[in-house]
Design an enzyme around this catalytic site. Structure first.
Site, PDB file in Angstrom:
ATOM      1  N   LYS A  98       0.788  -1.132   0.101  1.00  9.72           N
ATOM      2  CA  LYS A  98      -0.093  -0.010  -0.246  1.00  9.72           C
ATOM      3  C   LYS A  98       0.897   1.271  -0.034  1.00  9.72           C
ATOM      4  O   LYS A  98       0.733   2.104  -0.655  1.00  9.72           O
ATOM      5  CB  LYS A  98      -0.872  -0.182   1.312  1.00  9.72           C
ATOM      6  CG  LYS A  98      -1.401   1.292   1.480  1.00  9.72           C
ATOM      7  CD  LYS A  98      -2.103   1.438   2.845  1.00  9.72           C
ATOM      8  CE  LYS A  98      -1.498   1.453   3.973  1.00  9.72           C
ATOM      9  NZ  LYS A  98      -1.164   2.947   4.667  1.00  9.72           N
ATOM     10  N   ASN A  99       1.980   1.297   0.760  1.00  4.10           N
ATOM     11  CA  ASN A  99       2.623   2.642   1.083  1.00  4.10           C
ATOM     12  C   ASN A  99       3.621   2.777  -0.191  1.00  4.10           C
ATOM     13  O   ASN A  99       4.098   3.960  -0.310  1.00  4.10           O
ATOM     14  CB  ASN A  99       3.308   2.467   2.220  1.00  4.10           C
ATOM     15  CG  ASN A  99       2.413   2.476   3.545  1.00  4.10           C
ATOM     16  OD1 ASN A  99       1.186   3.036   3.284  1.00  4.10           O
ATOM     17  ND2 ASN A  99       2.771   2.091   4.723  1.00  4.10           N
TER      18      ASN A  99
ATOM     19  N   ARG B 153      -3.325   9.909   4.434  1.00  2.00           N
ATOM     20  CA  ARG B 153      -2.139  10.800   4.714  1.00  2.00           C
ATOM     21  C   ARG B 153      -1.269  10.819   3.438  1.00  2.00           C
ATOM     22  O   ARG B 153      -0.595  11.927   3.131  1.00  2.00           O
ATOM     23  CB  ARG B 153      -1.196   9.644   5.632  1.00  2.00           C
ATOM     24  CG  ARG B 153       0.307  10.317   5.842  1.00  2.00           C
ATOM     25  CD  ARG B 153       0.361  11.120   6.993  1.00  2.00           C
ATOM     26  NE  ARG B 153       1.572  11.294   7.196  1.00  2.00           N
ATOM     27  CZ  ARG B 153       2.269  12.666   7.523  1.00  2.00           C
ATOM     28  NH1 ARG B 153       0.943  13.511   8.174  1.00  2.00           N
ATOM     29  NH2 ARG B 153       3.133  12.840   7.647  1.00  2.00           N
TER      30      ARG B 153
ATOM     31  N   ILE C 241       8.845   5.742  16.828  1.00  2.00           N
ATOM     32  CA  ILE C 241       8.810   6.772  15.636  1.00  2.00           C
ATOM     33  C   ILE C 241       7.240   7.506  15.945  1.00  2.00           C
ATOM     34  O   ILE C 241       7.555   8.926  15.806  1.00  2.00           O
ATOM     35  CB  ILE C 241       8.325   5.845  14.744  1.00  2.00           C
ATOM     36  CG1 ILE C 241       9.347   4.771  14.172  1.00  2.00           C
ATOM     37  CG2 ILE C 241       8.065   6.772  13.331  1.00  2.00           C
ATOM     38  CD1 ILE C 241      10.640   5.142  13.869  1.00  2.00           C
TER      39      ILE C 241
ATOM     40  N   ARG D 256      -8.576   0.060   5.184  1.00  2.00           N
ATOM     41  CA  ARG D 256      -7.724   1.322   4.553  1.00  2.00           C
ATOM     42  C   ARG D 256      -6.544   0.591   3.837  1.00  2.00           C
ATOM     43  O   ARG D 256      -5.735   0.990   2.819  1.00  2.00           O
ATOM     44  CB  ARG D 256      -7.295   2.325   5.348  1.00  2.00           C
ATOM     45  CG  ARG D 256      -8.444   3.087   6.002  1.00  2.00           C
ATOM     46  CD  ARG D 256      -8.208   4.273   6.606  1.00  2.00           C
ATOM     47  NE  ARG D 256      -7.221   5.080   6.052  1.00  2.00           N
ATOM     48  CZ  ARG D 256      -6.453   6.061   6.538  1.00  2.00           C
ATOM     49  NH1 ARG D 256      -6.622   6.362   7.692  1.00  2.00           N
ATOM     50  NH2 ARG D 256      -5.538   6.725   5.888  1.00  2.00           N
TER      51      ARG D 256
ATOM     52  N   CYS E  42      -3.686   7.785   9.595  1.00  2.00           N
ATOM     53  CA  CYS E  42      -4.372   7.128  11.166  1.00  2.00           C
ATOM     54  C   CYS E  42      -3.660   8.214  12.139  1.00  2.00           C
ATOM     55  O   CYS E  42      -2.779   8.956  12.170  1.00  2.00           O
ATOM     56  CB  CYS E  42      -3.604   5.923  11.251  1.00  2.00           C
ATOM     57  SG  CYS E  42      -4.328   4.836  10.288  1.00  2.00           S
TER      58      CYS E  42
ATOM     59  N   ASP F   8       4.782   0.107  12.081  1.00  2.00           N
ATOM     60  CA  ASP F   8       3.611  -0.652  11.524  1.00  2.00           C
ATOM     61  C   ASP F   8       3.259  -2.005  11.851  1.00  2.00           C
ATOM     62  O   ASP F   8       2.286  -2.721  11.768  1.00  2.00           O
ATOM     63  CB  ASP F   8       3.663  -0.632  10.063  1.00  2.00           C
ATOM     64  CG  ASP F   8       3.376   1.022   9.548  1.00  2.00           C
ATOM     65  OD1 ASP F   8       3.412   1.183   8.102  1.00  2.00           O
ATOM     66  OD2 ASP F   8       3.190   2.012  10.400  1.00  2.00           O
TER      67      ASP F   8
ATOM     68  N   ARG G 109       1.937  14.007  13.185  1.00  2.00           N
ATOM     69  CA  ARG G 109       2.232  13.807  11.871  1.00  2.00           C
ATOM     70  C   ARG G 109       2.351  15.032  10.937  1.00  2.00           C
ATOM     71  O   ARG G 109       1.523  15.524  10.164  1.00  2.00           O
ATOM     72  CB  ARG G 109       1.250  12.805  11.308  1.00  2.00           C
ATOM     73  CG  ARG G 109       1.013  11.539  12.075  1.00  2.00           C
ATOM     74  CD  ARG G 109       0.171  10.687  11.515  1.00  2.00           C
ATOM     75  NE  ARG G 109       1.179   9.877  10.479  1.00  2.00           N
ATOM     76  CZ  ARG G 109       0.483   8.720   9.777  1.00  2.00           C
ATOM     77  NH1 ARG G 109      -0.806   8.548   9.701  1.00  2.00           N
ATOM     78  NH2 ARG G 109       1.443   8.149   8.861  1.00  2.00           N
TER      79      ARG G 109
END
Ligand code: EPZ
Length: 430
Positions: free
Chosen positions: A22-23, A93, A327, A397, A117, A305, A122
């Site tokens: 996904k990212n 995001r 993080i 998502r 999220c 994650d 962020r």
């Protein structure tokens, strides 16, 4: 709203196929509009964030041809508008990647400030720092990021923090700037490398992606390409942890084992067996897990994650473990939900102190965010009795058909949308 309803107790056995990352896909879809020729992208994950971004790209005028759920053709030559704002795009995001892509190609971009999220504040200051260093004027007004530049000039950028998003975004804009850009302290995640490879397949000149110094020499134009997204290391890790937690034996297929090294190392530490193949890993567990310590770090460290999934595993391990989140500043929201299932976890600032319990008990819980939601599903797979996970919108998502993939491995899980359906499921499994 929809829920997952789960009856715990079944070990997972069999094989599962992992989808595209996904990212990586979110950034690659944004970068695809940087050429006026047609780009074909395969191994696309069919998840909510991808569909939201594709809709936004279409809304500004790009031609989007969804060949099938996992393949899309994009042509950016028809883009007539560089302003991206709608209720959906504000929720994800990765909308920020459109800033780098549009600024790189059109030297202008107006994009809604990103959502995503709720795992911390962020900010996107590092993204802006990079764009400004290349000569862009950046304003934030009315919930929008307004970026424009006479021209973008290559420069030397040092990222104060390791940031996946900022590394990728600056790399995108720099690929069409004048001259050479060097990004120091760059993120090294596999999806950073995937985006660099994608841009290079379009004619960009990017070297060093995957190390902490990325060098980009800007080009005038980018051209068409056909590209396949790398497998999703976090989806893979989530299934590996589900196999470990349930005491199962699962072959996780279509992965790049190298990308899973930190995840595999932790599974070995807690007593699981892991067999590696060219494009698959097999996790074998007897469900008896040992305690350990984990700290999340930028790649190649243990991924943030995978932090909630790790905590669920350690929550039923022997002894006391610690999970340190280095993080994000607010990524333990799921602990309250897990406590409702009987977990014994105390959070002190960014450290969770976890005392293993024998077993979780099923309960009704809310998914606070994408990865925490997946972690609560794993807890339901091993919880005694029935677990209902609400707000699975977050989970969808980033996970494609999670309940179907788990069901095919022997889990008793269904997606429902009413109490009547929940009762029907409970009757069926009791
Ligand atoms: C990406 O988020 C991922 N999202 C996240 O995955 C992932 O957790 C994160 O990278 C870290 O791997 C997408 O790719 C869409 P960062 P991103 O910039 O880019 C701070 C998931 O579950 N920071 O690497 O937002 C930031 O606050 C999601 O798939 C700044 O201070 O993460 C954080 O503390 C959740 N200023 C740290 O850096 C900035 O300008 C790392 O963030 C940017 C970031």
């Amino acid at each position: 709203m929809e829920q997952y309803v789960i009856k715990g107790g079944n070990p997972l056995y069999g094989e599962v196929e992992i989808g595209g990352a996904k990212n990586a896909a979110l950034a690659i879809l944004a970068a695809a509009i940087m050429t006026d020729e047609t780009v074909t992208i395969e191994n696309l994950p069919n998840v909510r964030d991808i569909n939201v971004l594709l809709q936004a790209i279409e809304e500004i005028g790009a031609q989007v041809d969804r060949v099938n759920l996992h393949k899309v053709k994009i042509n950016g030559s028809f883009i007539r508008d560089v302003s991206v704002d709608n209720t959906f795009i504000r929720k994800i995001r990765a909308s920020y990647y459109l800033i780098g892509a549009l600024l790189g190609k059109y030297k202008r971009a107006e994009v809604a400030l990103p959502g995503g999220c709720d795992i911390g504040s962020r900010p996107i200051d590092l993204h802006m720092k990079g764009f400004r260093a290349m000569g862009a004027k950046i304003d934030i007004a009315h919930g929008m990021v307004l970026a424009e530049a006479e021209k973008l000039t290559g420069t030397h950028i040092y990222l104060d923090k390791v940031s996946v998003g900022a590394t990728i975004n600056i790399m995108m804009a720099a690929s069409m700037a004048n001259g050479k850009t060097v990004i120091e302290n760059a993120a090294k995640e596999p999806h950073v490398v995937d985006v660099a490879n994608f841009l290079n397949s379009m004619g960009a000149n990017i070297r060093g992606a995957g190390t902490d110094v990325v060098r980009i020499v800007g080009v005038e134009k980018l051209h068409k390409t056909e590209y396949s997204i790398i497998p999703d290391q976090i989806e893979a890790g989530t299934f590996m942890f589900a196999a470990a937690a349930t005491g199962g034996d699962v072959l996780v297929k279509n992965v790049i084992p190298k990308h899973l090294e930190a995840t595999t190392a932790k599974l070995l530490e807690v007593g699981c067996r892991v067999e590696e193949f060219d494009d698959a890993v097999r996790v074998i567990s007897n469900g008896k897990l040992a305690h350990t310590q984990v700290t999340t770090l930028p790649y190649p460290g243990f991924p943030t994650d995978m932090q909630p999934q790790m905590a669920v595993l350690l929550g039923i391990a022997d002894g006391t473990s610690t999970v340190t989140e280095s993080i994000f500043e607010n990524r333990f929201k799921y602990v309250d939900e897990l406590t409702r299932m009987g977990a014994n976890i105390k959070v002190e600032s960014n450290i969770a102190i976890i005392t293993g319990v024998k077993r979780y008990t099923g309960a009704r819980v809310n998914a606070p965010d994408l990865r925490a939601g997946a972690a609560l599903v794993i807890a339901g797979l091993i919880g005694e009795g029935i677990t209902i996970v609400d707000d699975i919108y977050y989970i969808e998502r980033g996970y494609e058909e999670l309940h179907k993939k788990l069901g095919a491995l022997g889990a008793r899980i269904e997606k429902v949308s009413s109490d009547k359906e929940i009762q029907k499921f409970i009757l069926k499994v009791s």
